[in-house]
Design a protein around this motif. Structure first.
Motif, short mmCIF file in Angstrom:
data_model
loop_
_atom_site.label_atom_id
_atom_site.label_comp_id
_atom_site.label_asym_id
_atom_site.label_seq_id
_atom_site.Cartn_x
_atom_site.Cartn_y
_atom_site.Cartn_z
N TYR A 105 0.83 -1.20 0.00
CA TYR A 105 0.00 0.00 0.00
C TYR A 105 0.87 1.26 0.00
O TYR A 105 0.62 2.20 -0.76
N PHE A 106 1.89 1.29 0.86
CA PHE A 106 2.73 2.47 0.97
C PHE A 106 3.37 2.81 -0.37
O PHE A 106 3.35 3.97 -0.80
N PHE A 107 3.92 1.82 -1.04
CA PHE A 107 4.59 2.09 -2.32
C PHE A 107 3.59 2.40 -3.44
O PHE A 107 3.90 3.14 -4.36
N ALA A 108 2.39 1.87 -3.33
CA ALA A 108 1.36 2.18 -4.34
C ALA A 108 0.83 3.60 -4.18
O ALA A 108 0.40 4.22 -5.16
N ARG A 109 0.85 4.13 -2.98
CA ARG A 109 0.29 5.46 -2.71
C ARG A 109 1.34 6.49 -2.29
O ARG A 109 1.00 7.57 -1.84
N LYS A 110 2.63 6.16 -2.49
CA LYS A 110 3.68 7.06 -2.04
C LYS A 110 3.64 8.42 -2.74
O LYS A 110 3.99 9.43 -2.15
N GLN A 111 3.15 8.47 -3.98
CA GLN A 111 3.06 9.75 -4.67
C GLN A 111 2.13 10.70 -3.92
O GLN A 111 2.44 11.89 -3.76
N TRP A 112 1.00 10.18 -3.48
CA TRP A 112 0.06 11.01 -2.72
C TRP A 112 0.64 11.40 -1.37
O TRP A 112 0.54 12.55 -0.94
N PHE A 113 1.21 10.43 -0.69
CA PHE A 113 1.78 10.70 0.63
C PHE A 113 2.86 11.78 0.56
O PHE A 113 2.81 12.79 1.27
#
Length: 188
Positions: A105-113
């Motif tokens: 999840y973290f790597f899939a959403r890192k752009q947003w984070f």
């Protein structure tokens, strides 16, 4: 009721929701240890954001010295805390069923984070200007360098897929933030 007391209440509500969301997310690992495995980088970012929220509440006290509140200033400060709430929600979504776990999840959403985290540094600069020139000057030349470096590192992190980079980055951010707080707020 003066304007700042009113604004402080709204900030407190959103900040409380942010901290509650983080704490709820972390305690899920205790309550449901087999449901989702924790990921160390993700947990360190949660710790960093928790520290940032506590620090946010402390430094926003300086807004009490602002003599004239405008809707623009009010909107900026509300936007600032809303960014933190979004980051908290990004760290702990309600449903992870589309992902293999928090690492995926973290790597899939890192752009947003990292995009939202980077935005907090830019908004922080505007927030600091709100508190006045004397406050900005008191932070010294390190402050704008700090803001620029953190923002640029967040932008780089959006592109980088290397786990070691992300682990090193969160450790660097944590250690530097602790150092910044100790050097700037424990010497008064």
């Amino acid at each position: 009721m003066d304007k700042f007391a009113h604004i402080r209440m709204i900030l407190g509500f959103i900040l409380s929701l942010s901290i509650a969301h983080l704490l709820r997310g972390v305690t899920k690992f205790i309550v449901h240890p087999t449901k989702s495995r924790p990921y160390w980088i993700h947990l360190l970012w949660a710790l960093y954001i928790f520290l940032a929220l506590v620090y946010f509440w402390w430094w926003e006290y300086r807004l009490s010295q602002l003599h004239e509140w405008t809707f623009a200033a009010y909107s900026l400060v509300i936007f600032y805390i809303v960014l933190y709430y979004i980051i908290c929600f990004l760290l702990f979504p309600e449903d992870l069923s589309e992902y293999e776990g928090y690492k995926d999840y973290f790597f899939a959403r890192k752009q947003w984070f990292y995009g939202m985290l980077g935005a907090t540094f830019l908004v922080d600069m505007a927030d600091t200007f709100l508190k006045g020139e004397a406050y900005f000057d008191r932070l010294g030349p390190e402050y704008p360098i700090r803001v620029a470096a953190h923002f640029l590192l967040c932008m780089v992190a959006i592109r980088v897929k290397n786990e070691r980079f992300h682990g090193g980055l969160v450790i660097l951010f944590l250690l530097y933030n602790i150092s910044w707080i100790l050097r700037n707020y424990f010497v008064e």
